[in-house]
Design a protein around this motif. Structure first.
Motif, mmCIF file in Angstrom:
data_model
loop_
_atom_site.group_PDB
_atom_site.id
_atom_site.type_symbol
_atom_site.label_atom_id
_atom_site.label_comp_id
_atom_site.label_asym_id
_atom_site.label_seq_id
_atom_site.Cartn_x
_atom_site.Cartn_y
_atom_site.Cartn_z
ATOM 1 N N ARG A 1 0.822 -1.216 0.000
ATOM 2 C CA ARG A 1 0.000 0.000 0.000
ATOM 3 C C ARG A 1 0.856 1.267 0.000
ATOM 4 O O ARG A 1 0.451 2.275 -0.574
ATOM 5 N N PHE A 2 2.005 1.219 0.644
ATOM 6 C CA PHE A 2 2.879 2.382 0.749
ATOM 7 C C PHE A 2 4.107 2.182 -0.134
ATOM 8 O O PHE A 2 4.608 1.060 -0.280
ATOM 9 N N THR A 3 4.603 3.291 -0.675
ATOM 10 C CA THR A 3 5.814 3.265 -1.483
ATOM 11 C C THR A 3 6.707 4.429 -1.084
ATOM 12 O O THR A 3 6.269 5.578 -1.094
ATOM 13 N N ILE A 4 7.939 4.105 -0.744
ATOM 14 C CA ILE A 4 8.908 5.136 -0.408
ATOM 15 C C ILE A 4 9.797 5.401 -1.615
ATOM 16 O O ILE A 4 10.118 4.484 -2.377
ATOM 17 N N SER A 5 10.177 6.653 -1.790
ATOM 18 C CA SER A 5 11.066 7.007 -2.892
ATOM 19 C C SER A 5 11.845 8.255 -2.493
ATOM 20 O O SER A 5 11.517 8.916 -1.509
ATOM 21 N N ARG A 6 12.862 8.544 -3.274
ATOM 22 C CA ARG A 6 13.655 9.734 -2.980
ATOM 23 C C ARG A 6 14.068 10.414 -4.261
ATOM 24 O O ARG A 6 14.280 9.761 -5.289
ATOM 25 N N ASP A 7 14.191 11.727 -4.178
ATOM 26 C CA ASP A 7 14.684 12.536 -5.277
ATOM 27 C C ASP A 7 15.809 13.375 -4.690
ATOM 28 O O ASP A 7 15.571 14.442 -4.103
ATOM 29 N N ASN A 8 17.023 12.895 -4.830
ATOM 30 C CA ASN A 8 18.159 13.586 -4.219
ATOM 31 C C ASN A 8 18.377 14.964 -4.837
ATOM 32 O O ASN A 8 18.892 15.870 -4.175
ATOM 33 N N ALA A 9 17.998 15.123 -6.085
ATOM 34 C CA ALA A 9 18.140 16.435 -6.729
ATOM 35 C C ALA A 9 17.262 17.473 -6.046
ATOM 36 O O ALA A 9 17.605 18.660 -5.993
ATOM 37 N N LYS A 10 16.111 17.017 -5.511
ATOM 38 C CA LYS A 10 15.206 17.907 -4.791
ATOM 39 C C LYS A 10 15.404 17.821 -3.281
ATOM 40 O O LYS A 10 14.689 18.472 -2.524
ATOM 41 N N ASN A 11 16.369 16.969 -2.897
ATOM 42 C CA ASN A 11 16.660 16.822 -1.462
ATOM 43 C C ASN A 11 15.408 16.429 -0.675
ATOM 44 O O ASN A 11 15.182 16.903 0.446
ATOM 45 N N THR A 12 14.639 15.531 -1.244
ATOM 46 C CA THR A 12 13.339 15.178 -0.675
ATOM 47 C C THR A 12 13.103 13.676 -0.776
ATOM 48 O O THR A 12 13.487 13.042 -1.770
ATOM 49 N N VAL A 13 12.470 13.148 0.259
ATOM 50 C CA VAL A 13 12.025 11.764 0.273
ATOM 51 C C VAL A 13 10.510 11.767 0.380
ATOM 52 O O VAL A 13 9.933 12.613 1.078
ATOM 53 N N TYR A 14 9.881 10.810 -0.292
ATOM 54 C CA TYR A 14 8.430 10.753 -0.344
ATOM 55 C C TYR A 14 7.920 9.437 0.242
ATOM 56 O O TYR A 14 8.605 8.415 0.205
ATOM 57 N N LEU A 15 6.696 9.494 0.734
ATOM 58 C CA LEU A 15 6.002 8.282 1.137
ATOM 59 C C LEU A 15 4.609 8.350 0.525
ATOM 60 O O LEU A 15 3.761 9.134 0.963
ATOM 61 N N GLN A 16 4.416 7.568 -0.527
ATOM 62 C CA GLN A 16 3.109 7.482 -1.172
ATOM 63 C C GLN A 16 2.279 6.455 -0.415
ATOM 64 O O GLN A 16 2.683 5.297 -0.295
ATOM 65 N N MET A 17 1.122 6.893 0.055
ATOM 66 C CA MET A 17 0.271 6.016 0.860
ATOM 67 C C MET A 17 -1.064 5.841 0.146
ATOM 68 O O MET A 17 -1.804 6.813 -0.046
ATOM 69 N N ASN A 18 -1.334 4.623 -0.251
ATOM 70 C CA ASN A 18 -2.575 4.289 -0.935
ATOM 71 C C ASN A 18 -3.413 3.348 -0.083
ATOM 72 O O ASN A 18 -2.916 2.732 0.865
#
Length: 127
Positions: free
Chosen positions: A67-84
Motif C-alpha cells: 500500500r505504501f511506497t517510499i522514494s527519494r529525489d536527491n536532486a530535490k533533497n526530498t524523500v516521499y512516502l506514497q500512501m494508498n
C-alpha cells in the motif's frame, strides 16, 4: 543547521491516498538513509518504511506492504512516502528521520539509530 520538514498530511477517507514529503535543508540527503515512522495516540512509535542513501534498497512494515511506497529525489533533497488504500489504523503522526552512513545499502527501521528527526505531520483516516 540540519533540518527535516514533513508535509502532505491531512484528513482522508478510508481507501484514499496521501503523499508525504520529507524535505531536508542545511545538508544534502545524498549520504543519508531515511526512515519513516509513525506514532498513534497511546502507542509506541513504529517503523513504517526506510530507503537507503542510494535508493536501491527499501523496506516496509508488514502492515503497509503493498500500500505504501517510499522514494527519494536527491536532486530535490526530498524523500516521499506514497500512501494508498489508507485505513483508519494508519491514523498517526508521521515522522521522517535521517542517518548519515557510508553504507549505500543501509535501510533500517529502528528509530534509535536515527539522529535527525522532523517535527511530524498528522495523518487522519476517517469517514
Amino acid at each position: 543547521q540540519l533540518q527535516l520538514v514533513e508535509s502532505g498530511g491531512g484528513l482522508v477517507q478510508p481507501g484514499g491516498s496521501l503523499r508525504l514529503s520529507c524535505a531536508a535543508s542545511g545538508f544534502t540527503l545524498d549520504y543519508y538513509a531515511i526512515g519513516w515512522f509513525r506514532q498513534a495516540p497511546g502507542k509506541e512509535r513504529e517503523g513504517v518504511s526506510c530507503i537507503s542513501s542510494s535508493g536501491g534498497r527499501t523496506n516496509y512494515a508488514d502492515s503497509v506492504k503493498g500500500r505504501f511506497t517510499i522514494s527519494r529525489d536527491n536532486a530535490k533533497n526530498t524523500v516521499y512516502l506514497q500512501m494508498n488504500s489508507l485505513k483508519p489504523e494508519d491514523t498517526a503522526v508521521y515522522y521522517c528521520a535521517a542517518i548519515r552512513t557510508p553504507i549505500q545499502t543501509m535501510c533500517v527501521m529502528t528509530s534509535t539509530i536515527y539522529g535527525s528527526w522532523g517535527q511530524g505531520t498528522q495523518v487522519t483516516v476517517s469517514s
